[in-house]
Design an enzyme around this catalytic site. Structure first.
Site, PDB file in Angstrom:
ATOM      1  N   TYR A  61       0.840  -0.948   0.095  1.00 23.58           N
ATOM      2  CA  TYR A  61      -0.102  -0.139   0.119  1.00 23.58           C
ATOM      3  C   TYR A  61       0.948   1.370   0.026  1.00 23.58           C
ATOM      4  O   TYR A  61       0.737   2.200  -0.828  1.00 23.58           O
ATOM      5  CB  TYR A  61      -0.915   0.115   1.282  1.00 23.58           C
ATOM      6  CG  TYR A  61      -1.680   0.969   1.250  1.00 23.58           C
ATOM      7  CD1 TYR A  61      -2.876   1.028   0.474  1.00 23.58           C
ATOM      8  CD2 TYR A  61      -1.738   1.988   2.294  1.00 23.58           C
ATOM      9  CE1 TYR A  61      -4.117   2.068   0.575  1.00 23.58           C
ATOM     10  CE2 TYR A  61      -2.767   2.932   2.379  1.00 23.58           C
ATOM     11  CZ  TYR A  61      -3.897   3.025   1.442  1.00 23.58           C
ATOM     12  OH  TYR A  61      -4.851   3.871   1.709  1.00 23.58           O
TER      13      TYR A  61
ATOM     14  N   ASP B 121     -12.892   7.229   4.089  1.00 18.00           N
ATOM     15  CA  ASP B 121     -11.577   7.976   4.457  1.00 18.00           C
ATOM     16  C   ASP B 121     -11.884   9.509   4.314  1.00 18.00           C
ATOM     17  O   ASP B 121     -12.140  10.047   3.169  1.00 18.00           O
ATOM     18  CB  ASP B 121     -10.587   7.602   3.166  1.00 18.00           C
ATOM     19  CG  ASP B 121      -9.196   8.466   3.821  1.00 18.00           C
ATOM     20  OD1 ASP B 121      -9.070   9.236   4.461  1.00 18.00           O
ATOM     21  OD2 ASP B 121      -8.126   8.002   3.157  1.00 18.00           O
TER      22      ASP B 121
ATOM     23  N   ASP C   1      -1.037  12.833  10.372  1.00 22.71           N
ATOM     24  CA  ASP C   1      -1.025  11.670  10.981  1.00 22.71           C
ATOM     25  C   ASP C   1      -2.386  11.229  10.659  1.00 22.71           C
ATOM     26  O   ASP C   1      -3.486  11.594  11.024  1.00 22.71           O
ATOM     27  CB  ASP C   1      -0.819  11.804  12.544  1.00 22.71           C
ATOM     28  CG  ASP C   1       0.349  12.386  13.039  1.00 22.71           C
ATOM     29  OD1 ASP C   1       1.540  12.210  12.335  1.00 22.71           O
ATOM     30  OD2 ASP C   1       0.511  13.210  13.828  1.00 22.71           O
TER      31      ASP C   1
ATOM     32  N   ASP D 287      -4.793   3.972   9.337  1.00 20.30           N
ATOM     33  CA  ASP D 287      -5.683   2.989   8.632  1.00 20.30           C
ATOM     34  C   ASP D 287      -6.101   1.699   9.507  1.00 20.30           C
ATOM     35  O   ASP D 287      -4.849   1.090   9.926  1.00 20.30           O
ATOM     36  CB  ASP D 287      -5.155   2.660   7.378  1.00 20.30           C
ATOM     37  CG  ASP D 287      -5.272   4.048   6.235  1.00 20.30           C
ATOM     38  OD1 ASP D 287      -5.951   5.041   6.811  1.00 20.30           O
ATOM     39  OD2 ASP D 287      -4.935   3.896   5.139  1.00 20.30           O
TER      40      ASP D 287
END
Lengths: 119, 119
Positions: free
Chosen positions: B13, B37, B91, B94
């Site tokens: 990723y 997201d 920052d 995930d």
């Protein structure tokens, strides 16, 4: 829920471990909350099960320290920290989800054996 | 799913952003995956919506760097990192959830305005 209130909940959670104070846990969590620690194991559901779980962790002398900034999003906060128990420490990420009353309804802890080390 | 495979997915990723390579995204995610997201916003659902989202992020020059160890638990991995875009960094945490085929079925990104700064 305001970001400041979520950040305060994280601070109080760390304080609960620092002082081995279950009253803080009782104040933070909703009566019907669930605690899944680690993710993938059976959750502790309801205040009594949650307090029993934390009593065990606090009894083992676990203390927490943030290792990065808490990240607030939606009804949740995710925060990286390390757990310190005499002789070992471990990296963990917790995710709290809050209800409209500002109580934690879900705690999920992400960690695995590879996150622990002697200390 | 093995821990090593989850950690490899995290590495891939980050590599996808480093190389602005959507083919890596296509290989990582399940066709019917969802990407939220940040958490609390409408999810991008399905491969085309997901690729469009990442194409935008990569087009803005976003690069990722881990800021701590990935935490694997159950069918998931949570990892702390910073996003670097020219002039700012932020920052983020995930959480990936995987299906039995090893594809990411759910990505949830935790971050808020207070996690960004000039850089």
């Amino acid at each position: 829920m305001e970001t400041a209130a979520k950040l305060a909940a994280v601070d109080r959670y760390i304080e609960a471990f620092a002082n081995a104070d279950l009253n803080i846990i009782r104040a933070l969590f909703a009566e019907d909350a669930s605690v899944e620690d680690p993710v993938g194991t059976d959750a502790h559901i309801g205040m009594e099960a949650i307090c029993a779980f934390y009593e065990g962790a606090m009894g083992a002398g676990a203390k927490l320290a943030l290792t990065g900034t808490p990240r607030c999003a939606g009804n949740a906060v995710a925060f990286p920290f390390k757990v310190m128990i005499p002789g070992m420490e471990m990296d963990v990420i917790d995710v709290f989800e809050f209800n409209d009353a500002g109580k934690v309804t879900s705690m999920r802890a992400y960690w695995g054996p590879e996150n622990s080390r002697q200390a």
